[in-house]
Design a protein around this motif. Structure first.
Motif, PDB file in Angstrom:
ATOM      1  N   ARG A 159       0.840  -1.187   0.000  1.00 21.11           N
ATOM      2  CA  ARG A 159       0.000   0.000   0.000  1.00 21.11           C
ATOM      3  C   ARG A 159       0.878   1.241   0.000  1.00 21.11           C
ATOM      4  O   ARG A 159       1.850   1.331   0.728  1.00 21.11           O
ATOM      5  N   THR A 160       0.520   2.143  -0.893  1.00 19.80           N
ATOM      6  CA  THR A 160       1.197   3.431  -1.023  1.00 19.80           C
ATOM      7  C   THR A 160       0.232   4.483  -0.500  1.00 19.80           C
ATOM      8  O   THR A 160      -0.886   4.607  -0.995  1.00 19.80           O
ATOM      9  N   MET A 161       0.660   5.226   0.511  1.00 25.51           N
ATOM     10  CA  MET A 161      -0.253   6.119   1.219  1.00 25.51           C
ATOM     11  C   MET A 161       0.104   7.576   0.930  1.00 25.51           C
ATOM     12  O   MET A 161       1.253   7.994   1.110  1.00 25.51           O
ATOM     13  N   LEU A 162      -0.893   8.321   0.494  1.00 20.29           N
ATOM     14  CA  LEU A 162      -0.736   9.738   0.168  1.00 20.29           C
ATOM     15  C   LEU A 162      -1.584  10.526   1.154  1.00 20.29           C
ATOM     16  O   LEU A 162      -2.811  10.515   1.069  1.00 20.29           O
ATOM     17  N   THR A 163      -0.933  11.195   2.079  1.00 25.14           N
ATOM     18  CA  THR A 163      -1.622  11.800   3.212  1.00 25.14           C
ATOM     19  C   THR A 163      -1.650  13.312   3.119  1.00 25.14           C
ATOM     20  O   THR A 163      -0.613  13.956   2.908  1.00 25.14           O
ATOM     21  N   THR A 164      -2.837  13.858   3.279  1.00 29.53           N
ATOM     22  CA  THR A 164      -3.024  15.301   3.426  1.00 29.53           C
ATOM     23  C   THR A 164      -3.502  15.545   4.856  1.00 29.53           C
ATOM     24  O   THR A 164      -4.659  15.270   5.193  1.00 29.53           O
ATOM     25  N   LEU A 165      -2.609  16.038   5.701  1.00 26.36           N
ATOM     26  CA  LEU A 165      -2.961  16.221   7.111  1.00 26.36           C
ATOM     27  C   LEU A 165      -4.026  17.290   7.301  1.00 26.36           C
ATOM     28  O   LEU A 165      -4.934  17.146   8.120  1.00 26.36           O
ATOM     29  N   ALA A 166      -3.909  18.384   6.548  1.00 27.49           N
ATOM     30  CA  ALA A 166      -4.863  19.498   6.661  1.00 27.49           C
ATOM     31  C   ALA A 166      -5.085  19.855   8.135  1.00 27.49           C
ATOM     32  O   ALA A 166      -4.129  19.988   8.886  1.00 27.49           O
ATOM     33  N   ILE A 167      -6.340  19.948   8.565  1.00 30.29           N
ATOM     34  CA  ILE A 167      -6.627  20.435   9.922  1.00 30.29           C
ATOM     35  C   ILE A 167      -6.196  19.427  10.990  1.00 30.29           C
ATOM     36  O   ILE A 167      -5.976  19.799  12.153  1.00 30.29           O
ATOM     37  N   SER A 168      -6.059  18.143  10.629  1.00 29.16           N
ATOM     38  CA  SER A 168      -5.662  17.148  11.631  1.00 29.16           C
ATOM     39  C   SER A 168      -4.285  17.455  12.200  1.00 29.16           C
ATOM     40  O   SER A 168      -3.982  17.089  13.337  1.00 29.16           O
ATOM     41  N   GLY A 169      -3.464  18.148  11.412  1.00 28.79           N
ATOM     42  CA  GLY A 169      -2.124  18.505  11.873  1.00 28.79           C
ATOM     43  C   GLY A 169      -2.092  19.631  12.883  1.00 28.79           C
ATOM     44  O   GLY A 169      -1.016  19.992  13.361  1.00 28.79           O
ATOM     45  N   THR A 170      -3.263  20.179  13.208  1.00 28.65           N
ATOM     46  CA  THR A 170      -3.305  21.288  14.180  1.00 28.65           C
ATOM     47  C   THR A 170      -3.759  20.818  15.561  1.00 28.65           C
ATOM     48  O   THR A 170      -3.998  21.652  16.436  1.00 28.65           O
ATOM     49  N   LEU A 171      -3.908  19.501  15.773  1.00 25.30           N
ATOM     50  CA  LEU A 171      -4.248  18.998  17.099  1.00 25.30           C
ATOM     51  C   LEU A 171      -3.272  19.582  18.123  1.00 25.30           C
ATOM     52  O   LEU A 171      -2.063  19.528  17.932  1.00 25.30           O
ATOM     53  N   SER A 172      -3.805  20.148  19.190  1.00 25.29           N
ATOM     54  CA  SER A 172      -2.976  20.880  20.149  1.00 25.29           C
ATOM     55  C   SER A 172      -3.293  20.449  21.574  1.00 25.29           C
ATOM     56  O   SER A 172      -4.261  19.720  21.812  1.00 25.29           O
TER      57      SER A 172
END
Length: 362
Positions: A159-172
C-alpha cells in the motif's frame, strides 16, 4: 518537561476460569477508580480513501511504492481525478484511530482525540467513529479542511499512502481532555504526532495528564522517519513515562542501533515496562516483566497490508485491558493482524465472534 520513571507494572495472572470468559475485564487490571475506557487514543484524524490499482497506474502517478508521502490538497485532488472510475471505499482512519476501532470491534471501550474540520469529510469521520461506540469530544474547527489519506493498493498487497494532514495537523494541547484521560486504563499515542510541534505538544500534554492520574501510557513509533527525527526524545520517553512501546523491526533497529530482534526488544524493555515488536509474517516478540514471549505469525493470503500494525496494537491493547495474559493477548493480536491483511481496509470486515476468541485461547 520531565517525568519521574514509574516502577515496572507487572501483569497479574488470570484466574483459572477466565479462558471461559475472554471478554470479561480482570478486576486486577483496574485502576483504583472505575475506568470508562480501555484506551484513549490520540492521533491524526484522517478519512482513508482506498483504491485497488495496477502497478502501471502507480507508476503514472509517480509516487514511491510502499511508502507514505505527505501531499497538499491540490495534489490529492489530482490523484483522485487520475483514478477516474476506479471503485473507492472510505472510512475513519489514522494510525491510533485504527487501533481504537480494533478495540471497539473486539467489544472493548475507547475514546479518541483527533482534529477534524466542520466539513463533509470531518462530519463523516465523527459519525463513523461514534457509530462504532467510540467517544470523540474534540470540537471541529470552524475553518479549514479535514485530513484524508488516499491508500493505493497494488496486486502484491503493498500500500502506497498519500496523506493530506490538513486540519488534523493542528491537534494541540487544548484538544486533550484531562478528565477523559483520567477515565482510561491506557492512553495510546501515535508517533506521527511527533512530526510537528502542535501534535508533539498534544502528545506530551496527554502523557502529563496520564502520569498525574495513574493511567498507563502506550506509544507506537509509527515510522522509521520518526526515529530519525527525534531518537533521543523517544529514548527519554521510553526510559520515563512510557509503559508499553509498539514498533516493527525496522523501527526497533533504528531506535536501538542493534540488529537482532531479541537484542532490540531487550534494549527497549530495559527502559520500558513492556515492548511489542512486530516481525511481519514471522510473528512478534513481547517482553513484559522480564519475560520474552514469542508470538507466532499466522499464515494468510495477503491482500492489503494497510493497518496490520494498527490492528495488532488494537488486539493487544484489548487483550491486556480485558483480563487476558500477555501471551494470550499477543496470540489474539497476531490473528487479528492476519485477518485484516487478508482483506481490503484497515478495520475488520468480519470481526471475531466470542466463540472464535474462545477457540483461539483454548
Amino acid at each position: 518537561m520531565s517525568f519521574a520513571r514509574q516502577p515496572p507494572r507487572l501483569s497479574s495472572k488470570k484466574s483459572a476460569g477466565s479462558l471461559n470468559r475472554p471478554f470479561a475485564c480482570s478486576p486486577t487490571a483496574k485502576k483504583a477508580h472505575m475506568t470508562a475506557y480501555n484506551v484513549y487514543g490520540i492521533g491524526n484524524a484522517l478519512v482513508d480513501i482506498q483504491a485497488q490499482i495496477s502497478d502501471e497506474t502507480l507508476e503514472q502517478l509517480d509516487f514511491p511504492k510502499g511508502f507514505t508521502t505527505l501531499i497538499d490538497e491540490a495534489t490529492q485532488q489530482r490523484v483522485l481525478a487520475a483514478l477516474g472510475g476506479t471503485p473507492l471505499s472510505r472510512g475513519a482512519g489514522g494510525s491510533a484511530a485504527n487501533s481504537v476501532i480494533g478495540i471497539a470491534q473486539f467489544g472493548g471501550t475507547g475514546a479518541f482525540a483527533g482534529k477534524v474540520a466542520d466539513d463533509e469529510v470531518g462530519n463523516f469521520f465523527l459519525k463513523d467513529m461514534r457509530d462504532l461506540g467510540i467517544a470523540i469530544e474534540v470540537p471541529p474547527a470552524a475553518e479549514g479542511q479535514s485530513g484524508t489519506c488516499v491508500v493505493l493498493i497494488t496486486d502484491d498487497a503493498q500500500r502506497t499512502m498519500l496523506t493530506t494532514l490538513a486540519i488534523s495537523g493542528t491537534l494541540s494541547p487544548d484538544d486533550v481532555d484531562e478528565e477523559e484521560i483520567r477515565k482510561a486504563e491506557y492512553i495510546y499515542i501515535e508517533g506521527y504526532l511527533f512530526a510537528g510541534d502542535p501534535g508533539k505538544a498534544a502528545a506530551m500534554k496527554a502523557i502529563e495528564y496520564a502520569t498525574r492520574h495513574g493511567v498507563k501510557v502506550a506509544l507506537t513509533v509509527s515510522d522509521p522517519f520518526i526515529v530519525n527525527m527525534c531518537r533521543d526524545e523517544l529514548l527519554e520517553l521510553i526510559h520515563g513515562p512510557i509503559d508499553l512501546l509498539f514498533c516493527n523491526l525496522e523501527e526497533a533497529r533504528a531506535l536501538t542501533q542493534l540488529h537482532d530482534p531479541a537484542d532490540c526488544a531487550k534494549f527497549i524493555h530495559d527502559r520500558a515496562s513492556a515492548v511489542a515488536l512486530t516481525l511481519g509474517p514471522d510473528g512478534s516478540i513481547l517482553m513484559e516483566g522480564n519475560r520474552l514471549i514469542p508470538i507466532e505469525g499466522v499464515p494468510c493470503d495477503a491482500v492489503d497490508t494497510t493497518g496490520a500494525g494498527d490492528m495488532y496494537a488494537g488486539g493487544l491493547l484489548y487483550g491486556i485491558t480485558n483480563g487476558l495474559s500477555w501471551k494470550e493477548a499477543g496470540h489474539l493480536a497476531s490473528h487479528a493482524a492476519a485477518r485484516v491483511v487478508s482483506q481490503v481496509g484497515a478495520r475488520l470486515e468480519r470481526p471475531f465472534t466470542r466463540e472464535e476468541v474462545k477457540e483461539l485461547l483454548s
